[in-house]
Write a protein that holds these residues in place. Structure first.
Motif, PDB file in Angstrom:
ATOM      1  N   ASP A 106      -2.360 -69.352 -79.487  1.00  0.00           N
ATOM      2  CA  ASP A 106      -2.520 -70.746 -79.918  1.00  0.00           C
ATOM      3  C   ASP A 106      -1.514 -71.652 -79.221  1.00  0.00           C
ATOM      4  N   THR A 107      -0.284 -71.178 -79.084  1.00  0.00           N
ATOM      5  CA  THR A 107       0.750 -71.984 -78.450  1.00  0.00           C
ATOM      6  C   THR A 107       0.467 -72.155 -76.963  1.00  0.00           C
ATOM      7  N   GLN A 154       6.951 -70.294 -85.263  1.00  0.00           N
ATOM      8  CA  GLN A 154       6.139 -71.170 -84.421  1.00  0.00           C
ATOM      9  C   GLN A 154       7.019 -71.976 -83.470  1.00  0.00           C
ATOM     10  N   SER A 155       8.128 -72.493 -83.992  1.00  0.00           N
ATOM     11  CA  SER A 155       9.019 -73.291 -83.141  1.00  0.00           C
ATOM     12  C   SER A 155       9.665 -72.416 -82.066  1.00  0.00           C
ATOM     13  N   ALA A 158       7.019 -71.854 -79.341  1.00  0.00           N
ATOM     14  CA  ALA A 158       6.832 -73.091 -78.575  1.00  0.00           C
ATOM     15  C   ALA A 158       8.005 -73.325 -77.623  1.00  0.00           C
TER      16      ALA A 158
END
Length: 278
Positions: A106-107, A154-155, A158
């Motif tokens: 997704d990223t 998530q961070s 990313a």
């Protein structure tokens, strides 16, 4: 030998996190072992102890010193062959973060990049990665809810993708005059190397040299030289019969206390304790 030769202390399996976090107690010596490739991205951070870790690529080995906060990354579909040994007496523990394929895909899609973008590094010097992995370690100790842990994971993904995209861009070569100074440092570690002498090697004024060296390396000349000297000292204590005092002198330290302070700042133990732990 296959599989991680470590003892699992804690895991996030019961917390419902998207990413998996595990804490391991690592043995002081690990002979060569391999870990099979997966579709996930693995981030490993040392949380206790000092290691000399080696990774095998083909017939050659590359090595790095790890201390609390040091990070290594294994990209998806990469088989790793590792070995290590302790560089100090502290208990050795590490945090392993498995960032799953779905989260990574997704990223990458959001950034418009492919899995080839993802990093693979025995040692990664990145304060954001260290801080975020540390926050996830604290979250694991506190049984934090999935929403909090997943946001951190998530961070982290990313940031790693963004970092790799930037790293793929052409980077200007180190200026020749600064590279010459670094070579000079390596060749004269046992001598007095003050700012005047180094600036003269670079054929610059002291002010211009300080600015140019900092821009090229991210460190002051003194800090860079100290890191070289302490690294050389550790290598000499591993590979020679020189006394600690002789090692200090060979690395440019005339004061035992200054040597001990610099060595402990880098390795977490005194030179004497380091030597007895080998």
């Amino acid at each position: 030998m296959d599989g991680l030769p470590s003892r699992l202390l804690r895991t996030s399996d019961s917390l419902g996190w998207t990413a998996r976090a595990e804490v391991y107690r690592d043995p002081p010596v690990a002979h060569e072992f391999s870990r099979p490739p997966t579709r996930d991205l693995l981030v490993v951070m040392v949380t206790s102890g000092h290691y000399r870790i080696e990774s095998r690529a083909g017939r050659s080995w590359r090595a790095a010193s790890f201390r609390p906060g040091s990070v290594g990354i294994t990209a998806p579909q990469r088989r790793t062959r590792l070995r290590w040994r302790a560089e100090g007496p502290q208990p050795m523990e590490s945090l392993h973060l498995t960032l799953p394929e779905g989260l990574i895909a997704d990223t990458l899609e959001a950034f418009g990049h492919t899995p080839a973008t993802l990093p693979d590094a025995l040692g990664l010097d990145d304060s954001y990665v260290t801080a975020t992995a540390g926050a996830l370690a604290q979250a694991l100790r506190g049984d934090a809810p999935a929403l909090y842990a997943d946001t951190l994971a998530q961070s982290l993904v990313a940031h790693l993708v963004h970092r790799s995209v930037r790293a793929a861009r052409p980077v200007p070569a180190m200026p020749l005059d600064i590279a010459q100074v670094i070579d000079y440092m390596h060749a004269h570690l046992g001598e007095e190397l003050d700012l005047d002498r180094l600036a003269a090697v670079a054929r610059m004024s002291k002010f211009h040299f300080l600015r140019s060296f900092g821009a090229a390396t991210g460190l002051t000349p003194h800090r860079y030289l100290t890191a070289l000297r302490v690294r050389r000292a550790a290598d000499l204590m591993r590979t020679s019969d020189l006394s600690v005092r002789q090692v200090a002198s060979a690395c440019g330290y005339r004061s035992a206390s200054r040597f001990a302070t610099a060595f402990r700042r880098e390795h977490g133990v005194t030179p004497g304790r380091f030597r007895t732990s080998l």
